[in-house]
Write an enzyme that holds these catalytic residues in place. Structure first.
Site, PDB file in Angstrom:
ATOM      1  N   LYS A  44       0.859  -1.191   0.000  1.00 26.85           N
ATOM      2  CA  LYS A  44       0.000   0.000   0.000  1.00 26.85           C
ATOM      3  C   LYS A  44       0.896   1.241   0.000  1.00 26.85           C
ATOM      4  CE  LYS A  44      -3.589   2.685   0.694  1.00 26.85           C
ATOM      5  NZ  LYS A  44      -4.412   3.021  -0.475  1.00 26.85           N
ATOM      6  N   ASN A  68     -13.209   3.664  -5.837  1.00 27.98           N
ATOM      7  CA  ASN A  68     -12.688   3.890  -4.493  1.00 27.98           C
ATOM      8  C   ASN A  68     -12.082   5.281  -4.388  1.00 27.98           C
ATOM      9  OD1 ASN A  68      -9.581   3.959  -3.712  1.00 27.98           O
ATOM     10  ND2 ASN A  68      -9.750   2.793  -5.623  1.00 27.98           N
ATOM     11  N   ILE A  70     -10.043   5.999  -1.292  1.00 28.64           N
ATOM     12  CA  ILE A  70      -9.500   5.729   0.043  1.00 28.64           C
ATOM     13  C   ILE A  70      -8.689   6.933   0.527  1.00 28.64           C
ATOM     14  CG2 ILE A  70      -8.040   4.156   1.427  1.00 28.64           C
ATOM     15  CD1 ILE A  70     -10.572   2.791   0.231  1.00 28.64           C
ATOM     16  N   GLY A  71      -7.938   7.549  -0.382  1.00 27.43           N
ATOM     17  CA  GLY A  71      -7.170   8.738   0.015  1.00 27.43           C
ATOM     18  C   GLY A  71      -5.846   8.406   0.676  1.00 27.43           C
ATOM     19  N   CYS A 128      -2.393   9.022  -8.100  1.00 24.02           N
ATOM     20  CA  CYS A 128      -3.552   8.791  -7.234  1.00 24.02           C
ATOM     21  C   CYS A 128      -4.598   9.874  -7.479  1.00 24.02           C
ATOM     22  CB  CYS A 128      -3.173   8.774  -5.764  1.00 24.02           C
ATOM     23  SG  CYS A 128      -4.621   8.375  -4.768  1.00 24.02           S
ATOM     24  N   ILE A 189      -2.115   0.313 -15.318  1.00 19.80           N
ATOM     25  CA  ILE A 189      -2.531   1.679 -15.060  1.00 19.80           C
ATOM     26  C   ILE A 189      -3.113   1.816 -13.650  1.00 19.80           C
ATOM     27  CG2 ILE A 189      -3.044   2.298 -17.473  1.00 19.80           C
ATOM     28  CD1 ILE A 189      -5.998   1.642 -16.947  1.00 19.80           C
ATOM     29  N   ASN A 190      -3.179   3.054 -13.181  1.00 15.71           N
ATOM     30  CA  ASN A 190      -3.928   3.341 -11.974  1.00 15.71           C
ATOM     31  C   ASN A 190      -5.406   3.461 -12.370  1.00 15.71           C
ATOM     32  OD1 ASN A 190      -4.625   4.166  -9.311  1.00 15.71           O
ATOM     33  ND2 ASN A 190      -2.574   5.043  -9.076  1.00 15.71           N
ATOM     34  N   THR A 191      -6.234   3.885 -11.455  1.00 16.59           N
ATOM     35  CA  THR A 191      -7.678   3.902 -11.711  1.00 16.59           C
ATOM     36  C   THR A 191      -8.098   5.093 -12.586  1.00 16.59           C
ATOM     37  OG1 THR A 191      -7.893   5.089  -9.636  1.00 16.59           O
ATOM     38  CG2 THR A 191      -8.251   2.718  -9.571  1.00 16.59           C
ATOM     39  N   SER A 264      -8.370  -5.286  -7.708  1.00 15.32           N
ATOM     40  CA  SER A 264      -9.735  -5.457  -7.191  1.00 15.32           C
ATOM     41  C   SER A 264     -10.148  -6.911  -7.046  1.00 15.32           C
ATOM     42  CB  SER A 264     -10.728  -4.758  -8.117  1.00 15.32           C
ATOM     43  OG  SER A 264     -10.340  -3.432  -8.333  1.00 15.32           O
TER      44      SER A 264
HETATM   45  C1  LIG Z   1      -9.209   0.088  -2.801  1.00 12.19           C
HETATM   46  C2  LIG Z   1      -8.073   0.458  -3.702  1.00 12.19           C
HETATM   47  C3  LIG Z   1      -6.948   1.103  -3.173  1.00 12.19           C
HETATM   48  C4  LIG Z   1      -5.869   1.441  -4.000  1.00 12.19           C
HETATM   49  N1  LIG Z   1      -4.776   2.046  -3.458  1.00 12.19           N
HETATM   50  C5  LIG Z   1      -3.695   2.325  -4.250  1.00 12.19           C
HETATM   51  C6  LIG Z   1      -2.499   2.878  -3.707  1.00 12.19           C
HETATM   52  O1  LIG Z   1      -2.368   3.088  -2.486  1.00 12.19           O
HETATM   53  N2  LIG Z   1      -1.480   3.174  -4.557  1.00 12.19           N
HETATM   54  C7  LIG Z   1      -1.580   2.944  -5.909  1.00 12.19           C
HETATM   55  O2  LIG Z   1      -0.622   3.220  -6.645  1.00 12.19           O
HETATM   56  N3  LIG Z   1      -2.676   2.373  -6.442  1.00 12.19           N
HETATM   57  C8  LIG Z   1      -3.732   2.066  -5.656  1.00 12.19           C
HETATM   58  N4  LIG Z   1      -4.847   1.478  -6.206  1.00 12.19           N
HETATM   59  C9  LIG Z   1      -4.864   1.161  -7.660  1.00 12.19           C
HETATM   60  C10 LIG Z   1      -4.487  -0.308  -7.905  1.00 12.19           C
HETATM   61  O3  LIG Z   1      -3.182  -0.582  -7.452  1.00 12.19           O
HETATM   62  C11 LIG Z   1      -4.599  -0.662  -9.413  1.00 12.19           C
HETATM   63  O4  LIG Z   1      -3.725   0.153 -10.155  1.00 12.19           O
HETATM   64  C12 LIG Z   1      -6.001  -0.467  -9.955  1.00 12.19           C
HETATM   65  O5  LIG Z   1      -6.967  -0.847  -9.001  1.00 12.19           O
HETATM   66  C13 LIG Z   1      -6.225  -1.262 -11.242  1.00 12.19           C
HETATM   67  O6  LIG Z   1      -6.132  -2.645 -11.032  1.00 12.19           O
HETATM   68  P1  LIG Z   1      -7.429  -3.586 -10.783  1.00 12.19           P
HETATM   69  O7  LIG Z   1      -8.417  -3.246 -11.858  1.00 12.19           O
HETATM   70  O8  LIG Z   1      -6.912  -4.991 -10.863  1.00 12.19           O
HETATM   71  O9  LIG Z   1      -7.961  -3.238  -9.431  1.00 12.19           O
HETATM   72  C14 LIG Z   1      -5.932   1.140  -5.388  1.00 12.19           C
HETATM   73  C15 LIG Z   1      -7.056   0.490  -5.911  1.00 12.19           C
HETATM   74  C16 LIG Z   1      -8.116   0.137  -5.093  1.00 12.19           C
HETATM   75  C17 LIG Z   1      -9.309  -0.585  -5.699  1.00 12.19           C
END
Ligand SMILES: Cc1cc2nc3c(=O)[nH]c(=O)nc-3n(C[C@H](O)[C@H](O)[C@H](O)COP(=O)(O)O)c2cc1C
Length: 311
Positions: A44, A68, A70-71, A128, A189-191, A264
């Site tokens: 994390k 999400n 979360i922050g 983020c 990628i990130n979200t 996820s």
């Molecule tokens: C609940 C949650 C918390 C996340 N926290 C972080 C984080 O702290 N740092 C980060 O780089 N990405 C964070 N992500 C993004 C994930 O690491 C990932 O890039 C993104 O969810 C895409 O992958 P997925 O579709 O398999 O979830 C978070 C995603 C989720 C759903």
């Protein structure tokens, strides 16, 4: 079947790792399986000080994923070094530290502290979407991205993978800026920024209003971006976004990812990483691959794909 992959700082026995923020620091998942199975663990996010994150509600389901905000909740870099890294060090699994901050100075200071530990690589979280200050701008402006990567590279020899945001018009220019600054790899990628509204209350479901969309809905976006970046930039890519099956992993490898992270899906099935690692050799064999390396970037090689029977 050879599932090993060598990347800067990472000698992976298989290319599968949990994505940052979807695995905490591994403690809960260690009750379900031995974390030694994992290719690596991505922790994390670590920030300079403790963060309690955004107010709730901060997650919402969608038809093919989740939102999400979360922050960046985390115990702060000192807490992570004192309590979480020693726990993860009990496994022979490389640790990747997700580094976040609101200012360049915060990124640099977190990276400096973590470089004194056993972490094998940094994943620089410049993407983020859920914190008010900092994060988003670093991930959407190539000049700011280049600067923060360069500053972190200056203070540490730990290889730096930059986690790119999909919330940009031109992903290739972001990747190029990171390469120019000396990044060792990319993570993508990130979200994607999204929103849901409750018809009963007529209000956004997430207190932050917007959140980051993850899960199967974003997989085609990630595949497209990885494919484009693989053609333009000579850096290894850790791919992620909606992976739930071995076929998903193979699609990422073919697009150009050298390793993958699963986010996820861990919330639906805490055993998913272990199950996919177990299924990977058979899955690769099914499509005629002799190793993971054999599949990486395969979709870019037209002679190669046309030699395979499409029946
Ligand atoms: C609940 C949650 C918390 C996340 N926290 C972080 C984080 O702290 N740092 C980060 O780089 N990405 C964070 N992500 C993004 C994930 O690491 C990932 O890039 C993104 O969810 C895409 O992958 P997925 O579709 O398999 O979830 C978070 C995603 C989720 C759903």
């Amino acid at each position: 079947m050879n599932t090993r992959v060598e990347l800067p700082g990472l000698n992976l026995k298989n290319p599968v790792m949990p994505a940052s923020g979807c695995f905490g620091f591994g403690r809960e998942f260690a009750q379900f399986y031995d974390l030694s199975h994992l290719g690596a663990v991505i922790m994390k996010a670590a920030t300079g000080g403790k963060r309690f994150g955004n107010v709730t509600p901060r997650v919402a389901e969608t038809s093919s994923g989740m939102l999400n905000a979360i922050g960046l909740q985390n115990p702060g870099v000192e807490g992570i070094i004192a309590k979480e890294i020693p726990f993860l060090e009990t496994y022979p699994t490389p640790i990747i530290a997700n580094v976040a901050g609101s200012t360049v100075e915060e990124y640099v200071s977190v990276a400096e502290k973590l470089s004194e530990t056993s972490v094998s690589a940094f994943e620089l979280n410049i993407s983020c979407p859920n914190v008010k200050e900092g994060g988003v701008q670093f991930g959407t402006d190539p000049f700011l991205a280049e600067n923060v990567v360069r500053e972190v590279k200056d203070v540490s020899d730990v290889p730096v993978y930059v986690k790119l945001s999909p919330n940009v018009a031109d992903i290739v220019s972001m990747a190029e800026a990171c390469a120019k600054a000396g990044a060792d790899g990319l993570s993508m990628i990130n979200t994607l920024t999204g929103m849901r509204i409750d018809p009963k209350t007529r209000r956004p479901i997430i207190a932050n209003k917007t959140g980051g969309l993850s899960g199967p809905a974003i997989k085609p976006v990630a595949i497209r971006m990885i494919y484009q970046v693989y053609e333009a930039v000579d850096l290894p890519i850790i791919g992620m976004g909606g992976i739930e099956t071995v076929d998903d992993i193979i699609e990422y490898l073919l697009a150009g990812a050298s390793a993958v992270a699963i986010g996820s899906a861990n919330f639906k099935n805490p055993l998913v990483c272990k199950e996919l690692i177990d299924q990977l050799p058979e899955g690769l064999k099914k499509y005629g691959f002799e190793s993971v390396n054999d599949a990486i970037g395969g979709a870019h090689d037209e002679t190669y794909s046309s030699s395979i029977s499409r029946s």
